[in-house]
Design a protein around this motif. Structure first.
Motif, PDB file in Angstrom:
ATOM      1  N   ILE A  62      13.794  -5.767  -6.609  1.00 57.30           N
ATOM      2  CA  ILE A  62      13.506  -5.804  -5.207  1.00 57.30           C
ATOM      3  C   ILE A  62      15.032  -6.137  -4.446  1.00 57.30           C
ATOM      4  CG2 ILE A  62      12.833  -7.244  -3.334  1.00 57.30           C
ATOM      5  CD1 ILE A  62      10.294  -7.394  -5.214  1.00 57.30           C
ATOM      6  N   ALA A  63      16.057  -6.877  -5.183  1.00 58.38           N
ATOM      7  CA  ALA A  63      17.148  -7.366  -4.471  1.00 58.38           C
ATOM      8  C   ALA A  63      18.017  -6.214  -4.619  1.00 58.38           C
ATOM      9  CB  ALA A  63      17.840  -8.478  -5.678  1.00 58.38           C
ATOM     10  N   LEU A  64      18.085  -5.324  -5.303  1.00 58.15           N
ATOM     11  CA  LEU A  64      18.797  -3.935  -5.318  1.00 58.15           C
ATOM     12  C   LEU A  64      18.504  -3.184  -4.338  1.00 58.15           C
ATOM     13  CD1 LEU A  64      19.200  -3.056  -9.128  1.00 58.15           C
ATOM     14  CD2 LEU A  64      20.899  -3.714  -7.648  1.00 58.15           C
ATOM     15  N   ASN A  70       0.795  -1.303   0.130  1.00 60.20           N
ATOM     16  CA  ASN A  70       0.207  -0.080  -0.068  1.00 60.20           C
ATOM     17  C   ASN A  70       0.970   1.368   0.037  1.00 60.20           C
ATOM     18  OD1 ASN A  70      -2.425  -1.340  -0.114  1.00 60.20           O
ATOM     19  ND2 ASN A  70      -2.628  -1.298   2.147  1.00 60.20           N
ATOM     20  N   ASP A  71       2.009   1.331   0.635  1.00 64.22           N
ATOM     21  CA  ASP A  71       2.585   2.343   0.994  1.00 64.22           C
ATOM     22  C   ASP A  71       3.783   2.552  -0.436  1.00 64.22           C
ATOM     23  OD1 ASP A  71       1.696   2.790   3.304  1.00 64.22           O
ATOM     24  OD2 ASP A  71       3.590   2.468   4.269  1.00 64.22           O
ATOM     25  N   VAL A  72       4.048   1.542  -1.005  1.00 60.40           N
ATOM     26  CA  VAL A  72       4.978   1.922  -2.223  1.00 60.40           C
ATOM     27  C   VAL A  72       4.358   0.670  -3.289  1.00 60.40           C
ATOM     28  CG1 VAL A  72       7.401   1.469  -2.777  1.00 60.40           C
ATOM     29  CG2 VAL A  72       6.854   1.830  -0.477  1.00 60.40           C
ATOM     30  N   ALA A  83      12.690   2.914 -11.754  1.00 61.10           N
ATOM     31  CA  ALA A  83      14.010   3.102 -10.929  1.00 61.10           C
ATOM     32  C   ALA A  83      13.550   4.230  -9.513  1.00 61.10           C
ATOM     33  CB  ALA A  83      15.062   4.085 -11.772  1.00 61.10           C
ATOM     34  N   GLU A  84      12.583   4.711  -9.726  1.00 62.40           N
ATOM     35  CA  GLU A  84      12.082   5.801  -8.743  1.00 62.40           C
ATOM     36  C   GLU A  84      11.264   4.591  -7.903  1.00 62.40           C
ATOM     37  OE1 GLU A  84      11.408   8.461  -5.846  1.00 62.40           O
ATOM     38  OE2 GLU A  84      12.641   8.504  -7.512  1.00 62.40           O
ATOM     39  N   TYR A  85      10.473   3.710  -8.251  1.00 61.88           N
ATOM     40  CA  TYR A  85       9.756   2.664  -7.566  1.00 61.88           C
ATOM     41  C   TYR A  85      11.005   2.063  -6.558  1.00 61.88           C
ATOM     42  CZ  TYR A  85       8.113  -2.093  -6.244  1.00 61.88           C
ATOM     43  OH  TYR A  85       7.936  -3.308  -5.688  1.00 61.88           O
ATOM     44  N   ALA A  86      11.987   1.704  -7.139  1.00 64.20           N
ATOM     45  CA  ALA A  86      13.245   0.868  -6.485  1.00 64.20           C
ATOM     46  C   ALA A  86      13.457   1.953  -5.215  1.00 64.20           C
ATOM     47  CB  ALA A  86      14.280   0.639  -7.451  1.00 64.20           C
ATOM     48  N   LYS A 146      18.978   3.479  -8.196  1.00 66.23           N
ATOM     49  CA  LYS A 146      18.177   4.128  -9.433  1.00 66.23           C
ATOM     50  C   LYS A 146      19.121   3.815 -10.609  1.00 66.23           C
ATOM     51  CE  LYS A 146      15.482   7.597  -9.372  1.00 66.23           C
ATOM     52  NZ  LYS A 146      15.022   9.132  -8.826  1.00 66.23           N
ATOM     53  N   ASP A 147      20.345   4.244 -10.351  1.00 66.03           N
ATOM     54  CA  ASP A 147      21.241   3.754 -11.745  1.00 66.03           C
ATOM     55  C   ASP A 147      21.385   2.616 -12.135  1.00 66.03           C
ATOM     56  OD1 ASP A 147      21.689   6.600 -11.776  1.00 66.03           O
ATOM     57  OD2 ASP A 147      23.598   6.435 -10.855  1.00 66.03           O
ATOM     58  N   ALA A 148      21.148   1.510 -11.077  1.00 65.19           N
ATOM     59  CA  ALA A 148      21.607  -0.026 -11.490  1.00 65.19           C
ATOM     60  C   ALA A 148      20.040  -0.202 -12.124  1.00 65.19           C
ATOM     61  CB  ALA A 148      22.008  -0.634 -10.000  1.00 65.19           C
ATOM     62  N   VAL A 149      19.005   0.148 -11.637  1.00 61.04           N
ATOM     63  CA  VAL A 149      17.745  -0.186 -12.204  1.00 61.04           C
ATOM     64  C   VAL A 149      17.649   0.473 -13.536  1.00 61.04           C
ATOM     65  CG1 VAL A 149      14.994  -0.007 -12.141  1.00 61.04           C
ATOM     66  CG2 VAL A 149      16.262  -0.585 -10.057  1.00 61.04           C
TER      67      VAL A 149
END
Length: 185
Positions: A149-151, A68-70, A78-81, A176-179
């Motif tokens: 998710i792992a990141l 719910n929060d995310v 990337a922003e989701y991560a 974010k860069d990695a995603v």
């Protein structure tokens, strides 16, 4: 004086969350949970029947809160991560309880209805975004979600003093860069 069953359940869940995060399932003690929640062992067993079922309730509550929060955002994965990373920093017990679940129960909690449904929804959103060309299809949607998710669950390495520890903002930016690197065609 009338008791508020919902408030009691909530206090039990909060106390159990802290107990399981700190000690794991095997190390957690129902008597400590009872004391911390202002209830008694009999009441805990009446509501949750066993320590494993109490752990499942805690696990489900944390997953539902995180979902719910995310919510997943396939337009900006990337922003989701980064937001998920922020959530794990804000609520470190989520990560710890997930680790205990994996160590002590072979990730049974990851197979509960709440977790399966949350992941099914996210994978479906990613699949649709890939089909519409919004996201790279380099990785199957379930693997892409696993990688993202792992990141978000990376932890700082212990430093020997010669290297500077990465702060939250820098780690967030790196995630974010990695995603975004994962998503390059």
């Amino acid at each position: 004086m009338k008791r508020d069953a919902q408030a009691t359940r909530q206090r039990i869940l909060e106390a159990a969350t802290a107990e399981f995060a700190r000690y794991g399932i095997a190390g957690a003690r129902i008597d400590r949970i009872a004391k911390a929640s202002g209830s008694n062992k009999a009441m805990i067993y009446a509501y949750y029947h066993s320590k494993d079922q109490l752990f499942d309730a805690v696990f489900d509550a944390l997953i539902v809160r995180n979902m719910n929060d995310v919510p997943v955002d396939v337009h900006d994965l990337a922003e989701y991560a980064a937001r998920l990373f922020d959530q794990f920093q804000k609520y470190p017990e989520v990560f710890r309880i997930g680790v205990w679940d994996g160590l002590e129960r072979g990730a049974v909690g990851m197979k509960t209805d709440a977790v399966v449904e949350a992941n099914r929804h996210k994978v479906a959103e990613i699949r649709r975004a890939q089909e519409h060309g919004l996201l790279s299809a380099t990785f199957p949607p379930n693997i892409l979600l696993d990688l993202v998710i792992a990141l978000t669950q990376t932890r700082p390495l212990l430093m020997d003093g010669s290297e500077q520890e990465i702060d939250h903002a820098e780690r967030r930016r790196a995630i974010k860069d990695a995603v975004n690197a994962l998503l390059r065609h």
